[in-house]
Design an enzyme around this catalytic site. Structure first.
Site, mmCIF file in Angstrom:
data_model
loop_
_atom_site.group_PDB
_atom_site.id
_atom_site.type_symbol
_atom_site.label_atom_id
_atom_site.label_comp_id
_atom_site.label_asym_id
_atom_site.label_seq_id
_atom_site.Cartn_x
_atom_site.Cartn_y
_atom_site.Cartn_z
ATOM 1 N N LYS A 169 -29.434 70.289 53.338
ATOM 2 C CA LYS A 169 -28.905 69.986 54.674
ATOM 3 C C LYS A 169 -27.392 70.165 54.713
ATOM 4 O O LYS A 169 -26.761 69.988 55.753
ATOM 5 C CB LYS A 169 -29.229 68.533 55.059
ATOM 6 C CG LYS A 169 -30.685 68.285 55.436
ATOM 7 C CD LYS A 169 -30.874 66.979 56.230
ATOM 8 C CE LYS A 169 -30.878 65.752 55.349
ATOM 9 N NZ LYS A 169 -31.226 64.506 56.046
ATOM 10 N N LYS A 202 -25.405 68.173 53.185
ATOM 11 C CA LYS A 202 -24.905 66.808 53.355
ATOM 12 C C LYS A 202 -24.862 66.125 51.999
ATOM 13 O O LYS A 202 -25.530 65.113 51.790
ATOM 14 C CB LYS A 202 -25.897 66.025 54.227
ATOM 15 C CG LYS A 202 -25.555 65.937 55.698
ATOM 16 C CD LYS A 202 -26.453 64.881 56.326
ATOM 17 C CE LYS A 202 -25.986 64.454 57.689
ATOM 18 N NZ LYS A 202 -26.772 63.364 58.232
HETATM 19 N N1 C2G Z 1 -27.832 56.410 62.953
HETATM 20 C C1 C2G Z 1 -27.535 55.616 64.042
HETATM 21 N N2 C2G Z 1 -26.227 55.333 64.331
HETATM 22 C C2 C2G Z 1 -25.231 55.829 63.575
HETATM 23 C C3 C2G Z 1 -25.518 56.632 62.479
HETATM 24 C C4 C2G Z 1 -26.841 56.914 62.191
HETATM 25 O O1 C2G Z 1 -28.436 55.155 64.761
HETATM 26 N N3 C2G Z 1 -23.959 55.538 63.912
HETATM 27 C C5 C2G Z 1 -29.257 56.723 62.661
HETATM 28 C C6 C2G Z 1 -29.567 58.213 62.753
HETATM 29 O O2 C2G Z 1 -29.752 58.600 64.082
HETATM 30 C C7 C2G Z 1 -30.815 58.305 61.913
HETATM 31 C C8 C2G Z 1 -30.617 57.205 60.867
HETATM 32 O O3 C2G Z 1 -29.575 56.379 61.349
HETATM 33 O O4 C2G Z 1 -31.980 58.001 62.676
HETATM 34 C C9 C2G Z 1 -30.200 57.799 59.533
HETATM 35 O O5 C2G Z 1 -29.054 58.589 59.723
HETATM 36 P P1 C2G Z 1 -28.538 59.568 58.575
HETATM 37 O O6 C2G Z 1 -28.424 58.819 57.305
HETATM 38 O O7 C2G Z 1 -27.364 60.315 59.070
HETATM 39 O O8 C2G Z 1 -29.804 60.514 58.395
HETATM 40 P P2 C2G Z 1 -29.898 62.058 58.646
HETATM 41 O O9 C2G Z 1 -29.041 62.774 57.670
HETATM 42 O O10 C2G Z 1 -29.740 62.319 60.082
HETATM 43 O O11 C2G Z 1 -31.369 62.340 58.149
HETATM 44 O O12 C2G Z 1 -35.663 63.999 58.455
HETATM 45 C C10 C2G Z 1 -34.596 63.450 59.136
HETATM 46 C C11 C2G Z 1 -33.411 63.331 58.269
HETATM 47 O O13 C2G Z 1 -33.714 62.948 56.974
HETATM 48 C C12 C2G Z 1 -32.452 62.393 58.948
#
Ligand code: C2G
Length: 330
Positions: free
Chosen positions: A247, A249
């Site tokens: 990703k 990331k």
């Molecule tokens: N999130 C949130 N508010 C934030 C940051 C994140 O609500 N300020 C939520 C995201 O929308 C997500 C969850 O927290 O639903 C996890 O976020 P991330 O760790 O950034 O995950 P991501 O890299 O988006 O991975 O298959 C889907 C992916 O694995 C999601």
């Protein structure tokens, strides 16, 4: 959620019958009459007594009227609202869900939501929820101030309200208490294929969510807690270090560390490794999830899976990249 009263929903015919019989009580016609002819509260009381209207009703009105709440304008709708308030108090209702399916007559669509103001005044903790497919008629815009949650049935409506919410601070407090917003995509695998009539009335048994949860912050805490409110058993698909690389990331904390943080915080019921974004539906099926929940940075992206999908607002002003940036600048 057991005391929830579902309006126009088919799940609890007994409750619906009861509400309909209250609203359709013959006295409603009388109330129409006095709306046109009587204006002060003492006149209303004597009208109720003179017309021998169900004493249960006016006993309840008495409490309201003797306090002389100045904001109440005795329109026909408010009288019906009083009946509803009476029902709420007698049945210990904790939540009112109003479903506004498409293609139903205007008056039926909007009849109930204008009561939200009265409900909020008398029962500030009562949860009010709206399910909508298109934006609410502008005449009823004020309703958003008195609604706890809005569930949009399509992305366009969701985005419309997200925009309205983000610009609401500049609208001279027009929308002081903006509802929490959701986009809900009901799957077609239920027996009932008409997603217009579906609502979330009880917690789902099993739910699933995914994420990296790197440098765990309150936005993560917040979404996992909200996910837990929608299901009895929450499975968390924690993306593997390899998937994060794909990703683009690269996570600061490795899988084991990220897992440990969530476990220690006692969020969710089980954590498993998410190896690929494409396996979403396999995980859904494997885990027996009835609902997939994600933050709205993913809005619409997982609509294709075979369970219901709920997207909720991200917590503003916090993200892993912000934290990474702060670490870098130290
Ligand atoms: N999130 C949130 N508010 C934030 C940051 C994140 O609500 N300020 C939520 C995201 O929308 C997500 C969850 O927290 O639903 C996890 O976020 P991330 O760790 O950034 O995950 P991501 O890299 O988006 O991975 O298959 C889907 C992916 O694995 C999601």
């Amino acid at each position: 959620m057991d005391n929830s009263l579902s309006w126009f929903a088919s799940e609890n015919p007994e409750q619906i019958q009861k509400i309909y019989s209250i609203i359709n009580h013959k006295s409603v016609n009388d109330f129409y009459l006095f709306h046109n002819t009587i204006s002060t509260s003492s006149e209303i009381l004597s009208f109720l007594i003179d017309n021998n209207i169900n004493s249960n009703f006016y006993k309840n009105f008495e409490v309201i009227l003797t306090n002389e709440f100045p904001h109440i304008n005795f329109s026909t709708n408010n009288i019906v609202a009083f009946m509803l308030l009476y029902y709420i108090s007698q049945n210990n209702v904790s939540k009112i869900i109003v479903n506004i399916p498409t293609n139903i007559p205007f008056i039926v669509e909007y009849g109930i939501i204008i009561f939200f103001k009265d409900i909020r005044f008398f029962y500030p903790n009562l949860i009010t929820e709206l399910y909508i497919s298109e934006k609410i008629d502008e005449n009823y815009d004020d309703t958003v101030n008195y609604t706890t949650n809005i569930f949009c049935r399509n992305i366009e409506t969701y985005k419309y309200y997200v925009n309205m919410k983000s610009s609401s601070s500049s609208m001279q407090n027009k929308y002081k208490y903006f509802p929490k917003l959701f986009y809900i995509k009901f799957s077609n695998t239920h027996d009932d294929r008409d997603s217009n009539s579906k609502l979330i009335i009880h917690k789902y048994k099993r739910g699933i969510t995914f994420g990296t949860f790197d440098l765990f912050h309150f936005g993560h805490d917040n979404i996992l807690k909200r996910c837990m409110q929608f299901c009895e058993h929450l499975c968390i698909g924690l993306s593997s270090d390899e998937l994060n690389m794909k990703k683009g990331k690269n996570s600061v904390d490795n899988y084991e560390k990220r897992k440990e943080v969530i476990e220690k915080a006692k969020l969710g019921d089980e954590i498993f490794k998410e190896e690929s974004l494409e396996y979403k539906d396999d995980y859904v099926l494997q885990k027996g999830a009835e609902i997939l929940m994600m933050g709205d940075d993913w809005v619409g992206k997982f609509d294709w899976v075979s369970c219901d999908v709920l997207y909720m607002e991200r917590t503003p002003n916090i993200s892993t990249s912000m934290l990474k940036e702060q670490i870098r600048n130290k």
